[in-house]
Write an enzyme that holds these catalytic residues in place. Structure first.
Site, PDB file in Angstrom:
ATOM      1  N   ARG A 190       0.898  -1.190  -0.023  1.00 20.92           N
ATOM      2  CA  ARG A 190       0.163   0.119  -0.149  1.00 20.92           C
ATOM      3  C   ARG A 190       1.028   1.533  -0.157  1.00 20.92           C
ATOM      4  O   ARG A 190       0.385   2.331  -0.533  1.00 20.92           O
ATOM      5  CB  ARG A 190      -1.035   0.165   1.124  1.00 20.92           C
ATOM      6  CG  ARG A 190      -2.262  -0.876   0.938  1.00 20.92           C
ATOM      7  CD  ARG A 190      -2.935  -0.527  -0.147  1.00 20.92           C
ATOM      8  NE  ARG A 190      -3.981   0.647   0.006  1.00 20.92           N
ATOM      9  CZ  ARG A 190      -5.402   0.375   0.298  1.00 20.92           C
ATOM     10  NH1 ARG A 190      -5.839  -0.573   0.154  1.00 20.92           N
ATOM     11  NH2 ARG A 190      -5.999   1.585   0.605  1.00 20.92           N
ATOM     12  N   ASP A 244     -13.874   8.377   6.941  1.00 25.11           N
ATOM     13  CA  ASP A 244     -14.946   9.275   7.077  1.00 25.11           C
ATOM     14  C   ASP A 244     -15.093   9.928   8.096  1.00 25.11           C
ATOM     15  O   ASP A 244     -16.172  10.286   8.781  1.00 25.11           O
ATOM     16  CB  ASP A 244     -16.174   8.601   6.838  1.00 25.11           C
ATOM     17  CG  ASP A 244     -16.362   7.724   5.380  1.00 25.11           C
ATOM     18  OD1 ASP A 244     -15.639   8.464   4.349  1.00 25.11           O
ATOM     19  OD2 ASP A 244     -16.706   6.439   5.123  1.00 25.11           O
ATOM     20  N   ASP A 294      -9.446  13.357   6.324  1.00 23.10           N
ATOM     21  CA  ASP A 294      -8.128  13.160   7.483  1.00 23.10           C
ATOM     22  C   ASP A 294      -7.606  11.747   7.300  1.00 23.10           C
ATOM     23  O   ASP A 294      -7.940  11.062   6.028  1.00 23.10           O
ATOM     24  CB  ASP A 294      -8.587  13.656   8.737  1.00 23.10           C
ATOM     25  CG  ASP A 294      -9.487  12.648   9.472  1.00 23.10           C
ATOM     26  OD1 ASP A 294      -9.716  11.483   8.733  1.00 23.10           O
ATOM     27  OD2 ASP A 294      -9.965  13.216  10.515  1.00 23.10           O
ATOM     28  N   GLY A 328      -8.566   9.352   8.971  1.00 21.88           N
ATOM     29  CA  GLY A 328      -9.470   8.211   9.290  1.00 21.88           C
ATOM     30  C   GLY A 328     -10.447   7.601   8.329  1.00 21.88           C
ATOM     31  O   GLY A 328     -10.331   8.318   6.938  1.00 21.88           O
ATOM     32  N   ASN A 345     -13.996  14.932   0.443  1.00 19.51           N
ATOM     33  CA  ASN A 345     -14.730  13.668  -0.085  1.00 19.51           C
ATOM     34  C   ASN A 345     -16.373  13.686   0.163  1.00 19.51           C
ATOM     35  O   ASN A 345     -16.801  14.591   0.865  1.00 19.51           O
ATOM     36  CB  ASN A 345     -14.412  12.525   1.084  1.00 19.51           C
ATOM     37  CG  ASN A 345     -14.615  11.005   0.708  1.00 19.51           C
ATOM     38  OD1 ASN A 345     -15.183  10.846  -0.571  1.00 19.51           O
ATOM     39  ND2 ASN A 345     -14.426  10.083   1.625  1.00 19.51           N
ATOM     40  N   THR A 346     -17.185  12.955  -0.410  1.00 20.80           N
ATOM     41  CA  THR A 346     -18.532  12.627  -0.229  1.00 20.80           C
ATOM     42  C   THR A 346     -18.716  11.364   0.286  1.00 20.80           C
ATOM     43  O   THR A 346     -18.212  10.567  -0.072  1.00 20.80           O
ATOM     44  CB  THR A 346     -19.266  13.139  -1.674  1.00 20.80           C
ATOM     45  OG1 THR A 346     -20.562  12.875  -1.421  1.00 20.80           O
ATOM     46  CG2 THR A 346     -18.839  12.188  -2.838  1.00 20.80           C
ATOM     47  N   HIS A 347     -19.859  11.394   0.965  1.00 20.35           N
ATOM     48  CA  HIS A 347     -20.148  10.275   1.733  1.00 20.35           C
ATOM     49  C   HIS A 347     -21.778  10.025   1.630  1.00 20.35           C
ATOM     50  O   HIS A 347     -22.448  11.038   2.081  1.00 20.35           O
ATOM     51  CB  HIS A 347     -19.712   9.948   3.317  1.00 20.35           C
ATOM     52  CG  HIS A 347     -20.074   8.695   3.882  1.00 20.35           C
ATOM     53  ND1 HIS A 347     -19.462   7.533   3.377  1.00 20.35           N
ATOM     54  CD2 HIS A 347     -21.035   8.303   4.962  1.00 20.35           C
ATOM     55  CE1 HIS A 347     -19.901   6.420   4.278  1.00 20.35           C
ATOM     56  NE2 HIS A 347     -20.936   7.086   4.971  1.00 20.35           N
TER      57      HIS A 347
HETATM   58  C1  GRF Z   1     -21.560   7.990  -3.973  1.00 20.42           C
HETATM   59  O1  GRF Z   1     -22.796   7.868  -3.328  1.00 20.42           O
HETATM   60  C2  GRF Z   1     -20.512   7.949  -3.124  1.00 20.42           C
HETATM   61  O2  GRF Z   1     -20.798   8.930  -1.868  1.00 20.42           O
HETATM   62  C3  GRF Z   1     -20.195   6.515  -2.570  1.00 20.42           C
HETATM   63  O3  GRF Z   1     -20.184   5.850  -3.713  1.00 20.42           O
HETATM   64  C4  GRF Z   1     -21.170   6.692  -4.632  1.00 20.42           C
HETATM   65  C5  GRF Z   1     -20.455   6.931  -5.862  1.00 20.42           C
HETATM   66  O4  GRF Z   1     -21.059   7.247  -7.201  1.00 20.42           O
HETATM   67  N1  GRF Z   1     -18.846   6.361  -1.971  1.00 20.42           N
HETATM   68  P1  GRF Z   1     -20.650   7.899  -8.295  1.00 20.42           P
HETATM   69  O5  GRF Z   1     -19.395   7.032  -8.789  1.00 20.42           O
HETATM   70  O6  GRF Z   1     -20.207   9.123  -8.403  1.00 20.42           O
HETATM   71  O7  GRF Z   1     -21.679   7.666  -9.353  1.00 20.42           O
END
Ligand code: GRF
Length: 211
Positions: free
Chosen positions: A76, A156, A152, A154, A118-120
């Site tokens: 990694r 999420d 960061d 961690g 990031n988006t979650h």
């Molecule tokens: C999103 O909902 C993201 O938050 C999650 O996986 C999905 C990715 O969707 N980790 P895409 O590849 O942008 O369509």
């Protein structure tokens, strides 16, 4: 009121978007960057695997792409160093994880820390990790949603920039709920990436702000 400190990061607009999946969030960013007033533009798309729809979307838009797969490296740490160098080639002001499913190590975070978002697909700190939608559904919550955060070390755990709620419907399964979350998530991600770019990003402890 005393003047607020200058933003720690003012992104002048070069986005490297990192992907692992279907690329709906990438597509939303690409639609937004067509407008010069948005302030940010996607200069490259970097994936941790080949053969994904997100790469097709990037290529169709004429955006340079790169794939850096963990399986091509001894460990990694070597992957982390390689992905750091790959992203650095594109001199990003902001790195946007748009469905990117790998954790970074010390090299990547040392180079780009404080300017990775990031988006979650859940309302953090509830339901972190790779199965946020499934876990929220299994728990039985009535409201879930999505979170845009600063990354960061961690899983999420970084300072939260923005969240939006999505109600869970009685007959939802993981796929139907995730689709509705993604529709909201795309709008939220585009809005906050644009705001970071135009106004700057500031992090104070657990708190992230723009402007
Ligand atoms: C999103 O909902 C993201 O938050 C999650 O996986 C999905 C990715 O969707 N980790 P895409 O590849 O942008 O369509």
């Amino acid at each position: 009121m005393p003047p607020r400190p200058a933003p720690a990061t003012r992104a002048s607009g070069r986005l490297v978007v990192m992907v692992s999946g279907t690329g709906s969030n990438l597509a939303a960013l690409l639609a937004a960057h067509e407008d010069p007033a948005y302030g940010a533009r996607v200069v490259a798309v970097v994936a941790d695997r080949g053969g994904i729809r997100a790469l097709e979307i990037a290529r169709a838009a004429g955006i340079p792409t790169a794939v850096v797969s963990v399986k091509d490296f001894e460990d990694r740490a070597a992957w982390d160093a390689a992905v750091t160098e790959t992203v650095a080639v594109f001199s990003p002001d902001l790195v946007v994880l748009a469905g990117f499913m790998k954790l970074f190590g010390a090299t990547f975070l040392g180079r780009f820390g404080g300017r990775i978002v990031n988006t979650h697909p859940a309302l953090l700190p509830s339901f972190p990790g790779a199965h946020g939608v499934r876990d929220a559904l299994a728990y039985g919550v009535k409201i879930t949603g999505c979170t845009v955060m600063v990354v960061d070390e961690g899983v999420d755990t970084g300072p939260i920039l923005a969240q939006a709620a999505v109600p869970v419907e009685p007959h939802d399964d993981e796929a139907t709920l995730h689709e509705r979350i993604k529709a909201v998530e795309q709008v939220l991600l585009v809005e906050w990436v644009g705001r970071i770019t135009r106004e700057g990003l500031r992090v104070e402890g657990r708190h992230a702000f723009v402007g």
